[in-house]
Design an enzyme around this catalytic site. Sequence first.
Site, PDB file in Angstrom:
ATOM      1  N   CYS A  79      -4.319  -0.068  -1.319  1.00 49.11           N
ATOM      2  CA  CYS A  79      -3.924  -1.397  -1.815  1.00 49.11           C
ATOM      3  C   CYS A  79      -4.700  -1.798  -3.056  1.00 49.11           C
ATOM      4  O   CYS A  79      -4.245  -2.656  -3.806  1.00 49.11           O
ATOM      5  CB  CYS A  79      -4.063  -2.432  -0.714  1.00 49.11           C
ATOM      6  SG  CYS A  79      -5.749  -2.700  -0.153  1.00 49.11           S
ATOM      7  N   HIS A 110      -2.579  -8.746   5.810  1.00 50.36           N
ATOM      8  CA  HIS A 110      -2.238  -8.743   4.378  1.00 50.36           C
ATOM      9  C   HIS A 110      -0.760  -8.328   4.256  1.00 50.36           C
ATOM     10  O   HIS A 110      -0.430  -7.259   3.747  1.00 50.36           O
ATOM     11  CB  HIS A 110      -3.159  -7.760   3.643  1.00 50.36           C
ATOM     12  CG  HIS A 110      -3.194  -7.940   2.159  1.00 50.36           C
ATOM     13  ND1 HIS A 110      -2.525  -8.955   1.498  1.00 50.36           N
ATOM     14  CD2 HIS A 110      -3.834  -7.229   1.182  1.00 50.36           C
ATOM     15  CE1 HIS A 110      -2.749  -8.853   0.202  1.00 50.36           C
ATOM     16  NE2 HIS A 110      -3.534  -7.821  -0.021  1.00 50.36           N
ATOM     17  N   ARG A 153       4.010  -5.114  -5.855  1.00 53.10           N
ATOM     18  CA  ARG A 153       3.628  -6.433  -5.339  1.00 53.10           C
ATOM     19  C   ARG A 153       4.462  -7.505  -6.036  1.00 53.10           C
ATOM     20  O   ARG A 153       4.935  -8.449  -5.410  1.00 53.10           O
ATOM     21  CB  ARG A 153       2.128  -6.701  -5.597  1.00 53.10           C
ATOM     22  CG  ARG A 153       1.159  -5.907  -4.750  1.00 53.10           C
ATOM     23  CD  ARG A 153       1.177  -6.330  -3.301  1.00 53.10           C
ATOM     24  NE  ARG A 153       0.821  -7.722  -3.091  1.00 53.10           N
ATOM     25  CZ  ARG A 153      -0.418  -8.215  -3.054  1.00 53.10           C
ATOM     26  NH1 ARG A 153      -1.462  -7.398  -3.182  1.00 53.10           N
ATOM     27  NH2 ARG A 153      -0.647  -9.497  -2.840  1.00 53.10           N
ATOM     28  N   ARG A 207      -4.885 -17.339   0.011  1.00 51.92           N
ATOM     29  CA  ARG A 207      -5.798 -16.240   0.361  1.00 51.92           C
ATOM     30  C   ARG A 207      -7.054 -16.888   0.918  1.00 51.92           C
ATOM     31  O   ARG A 207      -7.740 -17.640   0.235  1.00 51.92           O
ATOM     32  CB  ARG A 207      -6.128 -15.388  -0.863  1.00 51.92           C
ATOM     33  CG  ARG A 207      -7.264 -14.417  -0.607  1.00 51.92           C
ATOM     34  CD  ARG A 207      -7.412 -13.376  -1.685  1.00 51.92           C
ATOM     35  NE  ARG A 207      -6.365 -12.392  -1.565  1.00 51.92           N
ATOM     36  CZ  ARG A 207      -6.390 -11.191  -2.180  1.00 51.92           C
ATOM     37  NH1 ARG A 207      -7.414 -10.856  -2.939  1.00 51.92           N
ATOM     38  NH2 ARG A 207      -5.406 -10.327  -2.013  1.00 51.92           N
ATOM     39  N   ASP A 238      -8.352   2.112   2.672  1.00 49.98           N
ATOM     40  CA  ASP A 238      -8.752   0.850   2.045  1.00 49.98           C
ATOM     41  C   ASP A 238     -10.278   0.857   2.001  1.00 49.98           C
ATOM     42  O   ASP A 238     -10.924   1.740   2.602  1.00 49.98           O
ATOM     43  CB  ASP A 238      -8.205  -0.313   2.901  1.00 49.98           C
ATOM     44  CG  ASP A 238      -8.390  -1.683   2.265  1.00 49.98           C
ATOM     45  OD1 ASP A 238      -8.784  -1.764   1.087  1.00 49.98           O
ATOM     46  OD2 ASP A 238      -8.146  -2.685   2.971  1.00 49.98           O
ATOM     47  N   GLN A 240       1.034  -7.090   0.925  1.00 50.97           N
ATOM     48  CA  GLN A 240       0.648  -5.756   0.474  1.00 50.97           C
ATOM     49  C   GLN A 240       1.421  -4.679   1.240  1.00 50.97           C
ATOM     50  O   GLN A 240       1.944  -3.732   0.646  1.00 50.97           O
ATOM     51  CB  GLN A 240      -0.864  -5.548   0.671  1.00 50.97           C
ATOM     52  CG  GLN A 240      -1.339  -4.198   0.209  1.00 50.97           C
ATOM     53  CD  GLN A 240      -1.235  -4.025  -1.299  1.00 50.97           C
ATOM     54  OE1 GLN A 240      -1.801  -4.806  -2.038  1.00 50.97           O
ATOM     55  NE2 GLN A 240      -0.513  -3.014  -1.756  1.00 50.97           N
TER      56      GLN A 240
HETATM   57  N1  NVA Z   1      -9.163  -5.082   3.118  1.00 49.91           N
HETATM   58  C1  NVA Z   1      -9.451  -5.569   1.789  1.00 49.91           C
HETATM   59  C2  NVA Z   1      -8.201  -5.689   0.999  1.00 49.91           C
HETATM   60  C3  NVA Z   1      -8.394  -6.145  -0.423  1.00 49.91           C
HETATM   61  C4  NVA Z   1      -7.105  -6.312  -1.157  1.00 49.91           C
HETATM   62  C5  NVA Z   1     -10.169  -6.906   1.882  1.00 49.91           C
HETATM   63  O1  NVA Z   1      -9.770  -7.726   2.723  1.00 49.91           O
HETATM   64  O2  NVA Z   1     -11.099  -7.140   1.114  1.00 49.91           O
HETATM   65  N1   CP Z   2      -4.435  -5.461  -3.193  1.00 46.16           N
HETATM   66  C1   CP Z   2      -4.782  -6.714  -3.473  1.00 46.16           C
HETATM   67  O1   CP Z   2      -4.462  -7.662  -2.745  1.00 46.16           O
HETATM   68  O2   CP Z   2      -5.485  -6.853  -4.623  1.00 46.16           O
HETATM   69  P1   CP Z   2      -6.257  -8.134  -5.120  1.00 46.16           P
HETATM   70  O3   CP Z   2      -7.430  -8.345  -4.196  1.00 46.16           O
HETATM   71  O4   CP Z   2      -6.696  -7.800  -6.516  1.00 46.16           O
HETATM   72  O5   CP Z   2      -5.354  -9.318  -5.091  1.00 46.16           O
END
Ligand code: NVA
Ligand code: CP
Length: 326
Positions: A281, A152, A309, A125, A241, A155
């Site tokens: 998500c 992502h 997930r 990540r 989101d 997800q």
């Molecule tokens: N779009 C959000 C998703 C978090 C799981 C982010 O990137 O922070």
């Molecule tokens: N939806 C998701 O990726 O959650 P986290 O940021 O908690 O991993």
Amino acid sequence: MQSKTLVESSTMTSLAKPQVPGQVKHYLQFSDLNRQEYDYLLKRTAWLKAQFKSYETWHPLHDRTLAMIFEKHSTRTRLSFEAGIHQLGGQAVYLNTRDTQLGRGEPVEDAAQVISRMTDIIMIRTFGQDIIDRFAANSRVPVINGLTNEFHPCQVLADIFTYVEARGPIQGKTVAWVGDANNMAYTWIQAAECLDFQFHFSAPEGYQLDTSRLTAKSAQHLTVYADPRGACKGADLVSTDVWTSMGYEAENTSRMSAFKDWMVDEELMALAKPDALFMHCLPAHRGEEVSAGVIDGPQSIVWEEAENRLHVQKALMEYLLCGRLE
Ligand code: NVA
Ligand code: CP
């Protein structure tokens, strides 16, 4: 269904195939797999989920190690990958920027060389997609995108499995997106192209999709609406989101005012099909991108979505390391 012998022997021996340099399969964006591979993964996820629910042991990744590298916060991604590899017979090592040499400027390419010689599969990540692309180019083992600024995919794979599990095939259906042109939205567009469904997108002015990231194929699956009501009309699934994704916190104040009319509330959900589902998500902000009435209401499937997930990523890790097992 796997034979009993295979189930029993897999608790002792990994079914992972040796990785051939130059032929390692990564999952860096949704378009890295094709429709046949998704058909397999969705079926495989259902099987793995059923095994898990009935407390059946299935250890195809016995003794294999997953490295998880986090440069951003996470609850679901960390937990689902860590529990998932454990349930498949392996173990996870958690690394973050703060505690590793990655945070002190060690080149991504060097880190990839080293980490991929000590582990069997890697989840990252991070911020820019270029970082994960460079990492994967130097990795001897599969690399999975656990979220970048651009995509992502794990997800959206979970979201699609959740939809299919609840309502059947997603092909020909309409997914409405009310909110930011972020990593989730772009992944949904790739999924719509790959799995042949329609994606309705609505965001305020100034937060539109970057057309340079869209392909000729996108046009066949994507419709952009100025008004979120247009996007939701007749949809089979409505999703949103956060208005401010990780890494964009400096824009938070301006985003709060720009997106205020892009909240998924009961009025918007009423425009979708009567049996439409709501997904997010997570983490969610009630009263911003979604009303409490919708996320906690009867059309919301967010907890199943979060749980899935775990199951889809188990199928994904198994596939990347073992290939097809049925
Ligand atoms: N779009 C959000 C998703 C978090 C799981 C982010 O990137 O922070
Ligand atoms: N939806 C998701 O990726 O959650 P986290 O940021 O908690 O991993």
